[in-house]
Design a protein around this motif. Structure first.
Motif, PDB file in Angstrom:
ATOM      1  N   SER A  37       0.873  -1.067   0.001  1.00  0.00           N
ATOM      2  CA  SER A  37      -0.266   0.052  -0.238  1.00  0.00           C
ATOM      3  C   SER A  37       0.635   1.342  -0.507  1.00  0.00           C
ATOM      4  O   SER A  37       1.593   1.185   0.351  1.00  0.00           O
ATOM      5  CB  SER A  37      -0.591  -0.246   1.481  1.00  0.00           C
ATOM      6  OG  SER A  37      -0.320  -0.241   2.501  1.00  0.00           O
ATOM      7  N   ASP A  39       0.513   5.999  -1.355  1.00  0.00           N
ATOM      8  CA  ASP A  39      -0.007   7.159  -0.770  1.00  0.00           C
ATOM      9  C   ASP A  39       0.722   7.313  -2.755  1.00  0.00           C
ATOM     10  O   ASP A  39       1.830   8.190  -3.429  1.00  0.00           O
ATOM     11  CB  ASP A  39       0.286   8.214   0.029  1.00  0.00           C
ATOM     12  CG  ASP A  39      -0.609   7.926   1.355  1.00  0.00           C
ATOM     13  OD1 ASP A  39      -1.187   7.223   1.172  1.00  0.00           O
ATOM     14  OD2 ASP A  39       0.152   8.491   2.253  1.00  0.00           O
ATOM     15  N   LYS A  65      -3.177  -1.640  -2.707  1.00  0.00           N
ATOM     16  CA  LYS A  65      -3.794  -0.754  -2.632  1.00  0.00           C
ATOM     17  C   LYS A  65      -3.422   0.566  -2.037  1.00  0.00           C
ATOM     18  O   LYS A  65      -1.998   1.118  -2.499  1.00  0.00           O
ATOM     19  CB  LYS A  65      -4.076  -1.345  -0.601  1.00  0.00           C
ATOM     20  CG  LYS A  65      -4.871  -2.224  -0.852  1.00  0.00           C
ATOM     21  CD  LYS A  65      -6.067  -2.257  -1.741  1.00  0.00           C
ATOM     22  CE  LYS A  65      -7.082  -3.502  -1.709  1.00  0.00           C
ATOM     23  NZ  LYS A  65      -8.273  -3.933  -2.455  1.00  0.00           N
ATOM     24  N   ALA A  67      -3.947   5.176  -1.942  1.00  0.00           N
ATOM     25  CA  ALA A  67      -4.430   5.915  -1.653  1.00  0.00           C
ATOM     26  C   ALA A  67      -4.505   6.835  -2.316  1.00  0.00           C
ATOM     27  O   ALA A  67      -3.522   7.733  -2.313  1.00  0.00           O
ATOM     28  CB  ALA A  67      -4.566   6.474  -0.027  1.00  0.00           C
TER      29      ALA A  67
END
Length: 307
Positions: A37, A39, A65, A67
């Motif tokens: 994950s 950003d 993932k 974001a």
């Protein structure tokens, strides 16, 4: 003594088994180019294409993932330089001064171009004139009044569109009167749709991919064709005019990865610059860096699939 040795052996076995399981778990949780994950900080003017790319990437690689954090260009670059953001999508490459700062920190940013975008001018639908000369807008940016423009509307004082237009007009600051700013491109589009004589300055990505709640608003605006500074014809921010390098307000999009290791940022950058990512760009209305190929299968005879 024998019982003690057996008990000790059992304890060691259980301990080693637990450690192996923990090691396997840590390895499974480790970030790779297709798993983990991160950003992704994105220039707000190109948020729609970033959302499309992330949706397909996550749908293809279930362990990934990403974001999305949409910010103005000034905020985005500041976060990148201060290492608060590691992977970003921008509408410009790093300057030499920014590259030098990274070099001092022994960081080697990986910069990957993946599309051509554009800045678009929009007006209220009641305005029958759908043509505008770039010089007219530049003059207005330089503080010269023009009866054809009541005001210029930007998304954010720190946005990439403001920076682009200031560089074009060769001004340090935007005029104190006649220039308005909001927070998002959607707010600019809505304001222009409700106010006569205003010229909105937005990223074309928001026009090629309007959100469902903005469809009625889009019926109340015109996308203007622009005449360049050294041209006598008007061109629109379409894929064709971008590809032929005719539209005067084109700009490139980049993904910049400063993770410093082989992680998800590298995998995502490879994805959007690869075949699938470039097809997503093409479908979005922007211009991909590499036009995806098309395979044609030539048949010597017609095959009836129903048989």
């Amino acid at each position: 003594m024998v019982k003690y040795s057996k008990a000790l052996g059992l304890f060691v076995f259980v301990f080693l088994f637990a450690m192996c399981n923990q090691k396997s778990k840590n390895e499974a949780d480790k970030e790779t180019i297709l798993k983990g994950s991160i950003d992704l900080t994105v220039d707000e003017t190109v948020k729609p294409i970033a959302e499309d790319q992330v949706a397909v990437f996550e749908g293809t690689y279930y362990g990934a993932k990403i974001a999305i954090k949409a910010k103005s260009e000034a905020e985005l670059i500041n976060d990148l330089l201060n290492q608060k953001a590691k992977v970003v999508i921008t509408t410009r490459d790093l300057t030499q001064a920014e590259k030098d700062k990274f070099q001092k920190s022994k960081i080697n940013p990986r910069v990957t171009p993946f599309a051509s975008d554009a800045i678009a001018f929009i007006s209220n639908k009641s305005n029958n004139d759908t043509l505008i000369a770039l010089k007219t807008v530049i003059d207005f940016m330089q503080g010269k009044a023009d009866p054809r423009i009541k005001g210029l509307v930007f998304d954010n004082p720190n946005s990439s569109t403001v920076r682009y237009m200031k560089e074009l007009a060769k001004v340090k600051d935007i005029p104190t009167s006649g220039v308005f700013s909001f927070k998002t491109n959607d707010e600019v589009i809505k304001f222009v749709s409700e106010n006569d004589g205003m010229i909105g300055v937005v990223g074309v990505n928001w026009l090629s991919q309007p959100s469902p709640n903005m469809l009625d608003v889009f019926k109340k605006i015109n996308v203007l064709s622009v005449k360049g500074l050294n041209d006598d014809k008007y061109y629109s921010p379409t894929q064709n005019d971008l590809a032929e390098e005719k539209y005067p307000l084109a700009r490139d999009l980049f993904i910049i990865n400063c993770q410093g290791y082989t992680g998800l940022g590298m995998g995502f950058a490879s994805f959007i610059s690869g075949d699938i990512g470039q097809r997503i760009v093409l479908k979005s209305g922007l211009l991909p860096v590499r036009t995806p190929g098309r395979k044609l299968k030539i048949r010597s005879q017609i095959i009836n699939d129903k048989e």
